[in-house]
Scaffold this motif. Sequence first.
Motif, PDB file in Angstrom:
ATOM      1  N   THR A  29      -1.555   7.531   1.942  1.00  0.00           N
ATOM      2  CA  THR A  29      -1.038   7.343   2.977  1.00  0.00           C
ATOM      3  C   THR A  29      -0.947   5.875   3.552  1.00  0.00           C
ATOM      4  OG1 THR A  29      -3.061   7.598   4.393  1.00  0.00           O
ATOM      5  CG2 THR A  29      -1.597   9.516   4.121  1.00  0.00           C
ATOM      6  N   ALA A  33     -11.597  11.437   1.053  1.00  0.00           N
ATOM      7  CA  ALA A  33     -10.828  10.587   2.123  1.00  0.00           C
ATOM      8  C   ALA A  33     -10.279   9.362   1.659  1.00  0.00           C
ATOM      9  CB  ALA A  33     -12.035  10.429   3.162  1.00  0.00           C
ATOM     10  N   SER A  34     -10.750   9.040   0.616  1.00  0.00           N
ATOM     11  CA  SER A  34     -10.293   7.795  -0.163  1.00  0.00           C
ATOM     12  C   SER A  34      -8.870   8.158  -0.585  1.00  0.00           C
ATOM     13  CB  SER A  34     -11.449   7.257  -1.416  1.00  0.00           C
ATOM     14  OG  SER A  34     -12.446   6.760  -0.715  1.00  0.00           O
ATOM     15  N   LYS A  67      -3.467   3.797   4.404  1.00  0.00           N
ATOM     16  CA  LYS A  67      -4.305   3.708   5.567  1.00  0.00           C
ATOM     17  C   LYS A  67      -5.611   2.658   5.068  1.00  0.00           C
ATOM     18  CE  LYS A  67      -3.845   7.753   8.245  1.00  0.00           C
ATOM     19  NZ  LYS A  67      -4.117   9.078   8.990  1.00  0.00           N
ATOM     20  N   GLN A  68      -5.811   2.752   3.822  1.00  0.00           N
ATOM     21  CA  GLN A  68      -6.772   1.792   3.050  1.00  0.00           C
ATOM     22  C   GLN A  68      -6.327   1.332   1.810  1.00  0.00           C
ATOM     23  OE1 GLN A  68     -10.690   3.782   2.733  1.00  0.00           O
ATOM     24  NE2 GLN A  68     -11.125   3.517   4.944  1.00  0.00           N
ATOM     25  N   SER A  84      -6.889  10.431   0.183  1.00  0.00           N
ATOM     26  CA  SER A  84      -5.971  10.643   1.101  1.00  0.00           C
ATOM     27  C   SER A  84      -5.529   9.405   1.749  1.00  0.00           C
ATOM     28  CB  SER A  84      -6.738  11.434   2.213  1.00  0.00           C
ATOM     29  OG  SER A  84      -5.756  11.655   3.501  1.00  0.00           O
ATOM     30  N   TYR A  85      -6.776   8.456   2.014  1.00  0.00           N
ATOM     31  CA  TYR A  85      -6.411   7.319   2.781  1.00  0.00           C
ATOM     32  C   TYR A  85      -5.245   6.219   1.786  1.00  0.00           C
ATOM     33  CZ  TYR A  85      -9.825   7.938   6.334  1.00  0.00           C
ATOM     34  OH  TYR A  85     -10.658   8.615   7.456  1.00  0.00           O
ATOM     35  N   TRP A  86      -5.758   6.084   0.489  1.00  0.00           N
ATOM     36  CA  TRP A  86      -4.643   5.200  -0.314  1.00  0.00           C
ATOM     37  C   TRP A  86      -3.304   5.997  -0.461  1.00  0.00           C
ATOM     38  CZ3 TRP A  86      -9.030   6.002  -4.805  1.00  0.00           C
ATOM     39  CH2 TRP A  86     -10.011   4.968  -4.440  1.00  0.00           C
ATOM     40  N   SER A 103       0.828  -1.230  -0.157  1.00  0.00           N
ATOM     41  CA  SER A 103      -0.003   0.136   0.027  1.00  0.00           C
ATOM     42  C   SER A 103       0.812   1.287   0.164  1.00  0.00           C
ATOM     43  CB  SER A 103      -1.032   0.141   1.192  1.00  0.00           C
ATOM     44  OG  SER A 103      -0.481  -0.148   2.288  1.00  0.00           O
TER      45      SER A 103
END
Length: 75
Positions: free
Chosen positions: A46, A39-40, A48-49, A42-44, A9
Amino acid sequence: MNDRIDFDSKLFGERLKELRIERGLGQNALAHALGLSNASISYWETGKQEPTASAVFKLCMFFGVPADYLLGLTD
């Protein structure tokens, strides 16, 4: 014998961010263009998801790159 293959990731996030910046886009602009949430993105970026297959498809089509590149399978 445990031959686990894990999704990287961190590498995915780095490549996504690099592609986004090369296009001069902020996270909000990319999210809006693809019908995704900020948010998606950002999470990808970093790590986080993990993205769904449909999200990877959208990103590849938008940036004109193969999924293998974005997923870290090729350089």
